[in-house]
Design a protein around this motif. Structure first.
Motif, PDB file in Angstrom:
ATOM      1  N   GLY A 152     -36.681  -9.462  30.899  1.00 52.82           N
ATOM      2  CA  GLY A 152     -35.974  -9.545  32.168  1.00 52.82           C
ATOM      3  C   GLY A 152     -34.659 -10.291  32.007  1.00 52.82           C
ATOM      4  N   GLN A 153     -34.077 -10.673  33.122  1.00 54.15           N
ATOM      5  CA  GLN A 153     -32.803 -11.373  33.115  1.00 54.15           C
ATOM      6  C   GLN A 153     -32.981 -12.793  32.579  1.00 54.15           C
ATOM      7  N   ALA A 154     -32.023 -13.227  31.759  1.00 55.01           N
ATOM      8  CA  ALA A 154     -32.063 -14.574  31.197  1.00 55.01           C
ATOM      9  C   ALA A 154     -30.697 -15.222  31.355  1.00 55.01           C
ATOM     10  N   LEU A 155     -30.696 -16.525  31.515  1.00 52.76           N
ATOM     11  CA  LEU A 155     -29.452 -17.275  31.617  1.00 52.76           C
ATOM     12  C   LEU A 155     -29.244 -18.054  30.329  1.00 52.76           C
ATOM     13  N   ILE A 156     -28.032 -17.957  29.782  1.00 45.07           N
ATOM     14  CA  ILE A 156     -27.652 -18.747  28.616  1.00 45.07           C
ATOM     15  C   ILE A 156     -26.439 -19.560  29.022  1.00 45.07           C
ATOM     16  N   ASN A 157     -26.556 -20.873  28.948  1.00 43.01           N
ATOM     17  CA  ASN A 157     -25.459 -21.747  29.358  1.00 43.01           C
ATOM     18  C   ASN A 157     -25.038 -22.633  28.199  1.00 43.01           C
ATOM     19  N   CYS A 158     -23.848 -22.376  27.682  1.00 42.41           N
ATOM     20  CA  CYS A 158     -23.292 -23.254  26.655  1.00 42.41           C
ATOM     21  C   CYS A 158     -21.920 -23.757  27.105  1.00 42.41           C
TER      22      CYS A 158
ATOM     23  N   LEU B 136     -36.086 -19.262  38.264  1.00 35.78           N
ATOM     24  CA  LEU B 136     -37.134 -19.171  37.241  1.00 35.78           C
ATOM     25  C   LEU B 136     -38.518 -19.125  37.883  1.00 35.78           C
ATOM     26  N   ASP B 137     -38.746 -19.983  38.841  1.00 41.58           N
ATOM     27  CA  ASP B 137     -40.073 -20.080  39.468  1.00 41.58           C
ATOM     28  C   ASP B 137     -40.435 -18.862  40.309  1.00 41.58           C
ATOM     29  N   THR B 138     -39.431 -18.130  40.792  1.00 38.76           N
ATOM     30  CA  THR B 138     -39.697 -16.940  41.613  1.00 38.76           C
ATOM     31  C   THR B 138     -39.568 -15.638  40.814  1.00 38.76           C
ATOM     32  N   GLY B 139     -39.262 -15.736  39.525  1.00 37.28           N
ATOM     33  CA  GLY B 139     -39.155 -14.544  38.694  1.00 37.28           C
ATOM     34  C   GLY B 139     -37.804 -13.855  38.728  1.00 37.28           C
ATOM     35  N   GLN B 140     -36.835 -14.434  39.422  1.00 40.90           N
ATOM     36  CA  GLN B 140     -35.488 -13.852  39.431  1.00 40.90           C
ATOM     37  C   GLN B 140     -34.882 -13.884  38.029  1.00 40.90           C
ATOM     38  N   LEU B 141     -35.223 -14.925  37.282  1.00 36.00           N
ATOM     39  CA  LEU B 141     -34.830 -15.046  35.875  1.00 36.00           C
ATOM     40  C   LEU B 141     -36.094 -15.204  35.048  1.00 36.00           C
ATOM     41  N   SER B 142     -36.069 -14.655  33.843  1.00 38.27           N
ATOM     42  CA  SER B 142     -37.243 -14.747  32.981  1.00 38.27           C
ATOM     43  C   SER B 142     -37.208 -15.977  32.092  1.00 38.27           C
ATOM     44  N   GLN B 143     -36.008 -16.483  31.834  1.00 44.01           N
ATOM     45  CA  GLN B 143     -35.880 -17.644  30.957  1.00 44.01           C
ATOM     46  C   GLN B 143     -34.461 -18.191  31.039  1.00 44.01           C
ATOM     47  N   ALA B 144     -34.280 -19.411  30.543  1.00 43.56           N
ATOM     48  CA  ALA B 144     -32.955 -20.022  30.485  1.00 43.56           C
ATOM     49  C   ALA B 144     -32.840 -20.814  29.192  1.00 43.56           C
ATOM     50  N   VAL B 145     -31.676 -20.716  28.584  1.00 45.23           N
ATOM     51  CA  VAL B 145     -31.360 -21.507  27.394  1.00 45.23           C
ATOM     52  C   VAL B 145     -30.154 -22.351  27.764  1.00 45.23           C
ATOM     53  N   LEU B 146     -30.302 -23.660  27.694  1.00 45.95           N
ATOM     54  CA  LEU B 146     -29.253 -24.584  28.113  1.00 45.95           C
ATOM     55  C   LEU B 146     -28.806 -25.440  26.940  1.00 45.95           C
TER      56      LEU B 146
ATOM     57  N   ASN C 120     -39.847 -30.142  30.725  1.00 37.82           N
ATOM     58  CA  ASN C 120     -41.196 -29.598  30.630  1.00 37.82           C
ATOM     59  C   ASN C 120     -41.359 -28.214  31.240  1.00 37.82           C
ATOM     60  N   HIS C 121     -40.263 -27.584  31.635  1.00 37.38           N
ATOM     61  CA  HIS C 121     -40.364 -26.254  32.244  1.00 37.38           C
ATOM     62  C   HIS C 121     -40.608 -25.230  31.146  1.00 37.38           C
ATOM     63  N   SER C 122     -41.631 -24.431  31.312  1.00 35.69           N
ATOM     64  CA  SER C 122     -42.033 -23.479  30.261  1.00 35.69           C
ATOM     65  C   SER C 122     -41.024 -22.365  30.019  1.00 35.69           C
ATOM     66  N   LEU C 123     -40.117 -22.139  30.950  1.00 38.22           N
ATOM     67  CA  LEU C 123     -39.142 -21.056  30.807  1.00 38.22           C
ATOM     68  C   LEU C 123     -37.740 -21.541  30.438  1.00 38.22           C
ATOM     69  N   ILE C 124     -37.617 -22.840  30.167  1.00 36.06           N
ATOM     70  CA  ILE C 124     -36.313 -23.399  29.798  1.00 36.06           C
ATOM     71  C   ILE C 124     -36.365 -23.899  28.364  1.00 36.06           C
ATOM     72  N   ALA C 125     -35.394 -23.467  27.577  1.00 32.88           N
ATOM     73  CA  ALA C 125     -35.215 -23.981  26.219  1.00 32.88           C
ATOM     74  C   ALA C 125     -33.951 -24.825  26.213  1.00 32.88           C
ATOM     75  N   LEU C 126     -34.087 -26.056  25.798  1.00 35.71           N
ATOM     76  CA  LEU C 126     -32.941 -26.968  25.705  1.00 35.71           C
ATOM     77  C   LEU C 126     -32.524 -27.093  24.252  1.00 35.71           C
ATOM     78  N   THR C 127     -31.230 -26.966  24.001  1.00 31.07           N
ATOM     79  CA  THR C 127     -30.699 -27.189  22.657  1.00 31.07           C
ATOM     80  C   THR C 127     -29.832 -28.438  22.691  1.00 31.07           C
ATOM     81  N   PRO C 128     -29.604 -29.073  21.556  1.00 33.04           N
ATOM     82  CA  PRO C 128     -28.935 -30.385  21.543  1.00 33.04           C
ATOM     83  C   PRO C 128     -27.407 -30.335  21.591  1.00 33.04           C
TER      84      PRO C 128
END
Length: 103
Positions: free
Chosen positions: A10-16, A31-41, A57-65
């Protein structure tokens, strides 16, 4: 830079880009309503995030350093000098953006 991309999930957000332009409550809702499937921040506001922030701790969010891009002084300096020389000689610079493409 923030982008929405279509993945097999599905749709994913990538924010750099800058963390301040992301509305965090809206991201959590999407994310919680399914509008987005995942996010990478790669960036957040504030940075670093407080230890109790829901992004950790959100299961659909990946945080990078905050490493969407890195450069080394030696190679970065060489590129800058080469581009200055090319500019002064009326040549196209390396990595030059063509704004006619609309970005």
């Amino acid at each position: 830079m923030t982008g929405i991309t279509q993945s097999i999930f599905g749709q994913a957000l990538i924010n750099c880009g800058w963390g301040g332009h992301l509305v965090q409550d809206d991201l959590l809702w999407a994310l919680d309503t399914g509008q987005l499937s995942q996010a990478v921040l790669d960036v957040t506001n504030p940075e670093p995030l407080p230890a109790d922030h829901p992004f950790w701790n959100h299961s659909l969010i990946a945080l990078t350093p905050h490493i969407a891009s890195s450069s080394r002084a030696a190679t970065g300096g060489e590129m800058i000098l080469k581009n200055i020389m090319q500019y002064e000689n009326g040549m196209e610079m390396i990595g030059e953006i063509d704004r006619s493409f609309g970005y």
